[in-house]
Motif scaffolding. Sequence first.
Motif, PDB file in Angstrom:
ATOM      1  N   VAL A  16      35.480  42.635  30.934  1.00  0.00           N
ATOM      2  CA  VAL A  16      34.613  42.159  32.006  1.00  0.00           C
ATOM      3  C   VAL A  16      33.924  43.315  32.721  1.00  0.00           C
ATOM      4  O   VAL A  16      34.461  44.409  32.799  1.00  0.00           O
ATOM      5  N   ASP A  17      32.729  43.050  33.217  1.00  0.00           N
ATOM      6  CA  ASP A  17      32.032  43.959  34.123  1.00  0.00           C
ATOM      7  C   ASP A  17      31.314  43.070  35.130  1.00  0.00           C
ATOM      8  O   ASP A  17      31.026  41.907  34.838  1.00  0.00           O
ATOM      9  N   ASP A  18      31.054  43.580  36.329  1.00  0.00           N
ATOM     10  CA  ASP A  18      30.369  42.747  37.315  1.00  0.00           C
ATOM     11  C   ASP A  18      29.328  43.539  38.090  1.00  0.00           C
ATOM     12  O   ASP A  18      29.300  44.756  38.036  1.00  0.00           O
ATOM     13  N   LEU A  47      37.867  47.758  17.436  1.00  0.00           N
ATOM     14  CA  LEU A  47      37.767  48.095  18.843  1.00  0.00           C
ATOM     15  C   LEU A  47      36.633  47.303  19.469  1.00  0.00           C
ATOM     16  O   LEU A  47      35.484  47.432  19.077  1.00  0.00           O
ATOM     17  N   LEU A  48      36.979  46.437  20.415  1.00  0.00           N
ATOM     18  CA  LEU A  48      35.983  45.645  21.124  1.00  0.00           C
ATOM     19  C   LEU A  48      35.618  46.376  22.407  1.00  0.00           C
ATOM     20  O   LEU A  48      36.493  46.711  23.196  1.00  0.00           O
ATOM     21  N   LYS A  49      34.354  46.616  22.611  1.00  0.00           N
ATOM     22  CA  LYS A  49      33.896  47.313  23.811  1.00  0.00           C
ATOM     23  C   LYS A  49      33.693  46.319  24.947  1.00  0.00           C
ATOM     24  O   LYS A  49      33.197  45.216  24.734  1.00  0.00           O
ATOM     25  N   ALA A  50      34.050  46.723  26.131  1.00  0.00           N
ATOM     26  CA  ALA A  50      33.837  45.896  27.315  1.00  0.00           C
ATOM     27  C   ALA A  50      32.351  45.853  27.637  1.00  0.00           C
ATOM     28  O   ALA A  50      31.629  46.817  27.399  1.00  0.00           O
ATOM     29  N   PRO A  51      31.875  44.714  28.162  1.00  0.00           N
ATOM     30  CA  PRO A  51      30.462  44.652  28.540  1.00  0.00           C
ATOM     31  C   PRO A  51      30.148  45.645  29.648  1.00  0.00           C
ATOM     32  O   PRO A  51      31.001  45.959  30.469  1.00  0.00           O
TER      33      PRO A  51
END
Length: 108
Positions: free
Chosen positions: A100-102, A25-29
């Motif tokens: 992605v996160d912004d 499981l890769l977590k989103a930034p």
Amino acid sequence: ELDQQESAIALLLGSQTATITNKFLLKAPLIQSITPASAIAGTEVTLTGQYLNSSKTKVLFGDITAELKLISKTKVVCLVPTGPLGALKVSVRTGNGALVDDIDFKIQ
């Protein structure tokens, strides 16, 4: 935007393929802050948060890729690229670019 991405690992050995059945499981930034919140091109900025490091981490100011100086799990240091002045979103992309996160930023 995805909160997480599930991935499997496949190994290719000659003409044989072996797939690891465990899922990863890769977590989103998650960006918590950017310092400073506005700057001119060429200025170092620091993004702090969680899950920021991967072999494919990219920071974009709008759609312009920034030069990365440091990447860790909780911090990315990069240079503000030359681009249009004004307010824009700074995003961190990890994994294959799907995570992605912004955060808001202003180029002066």
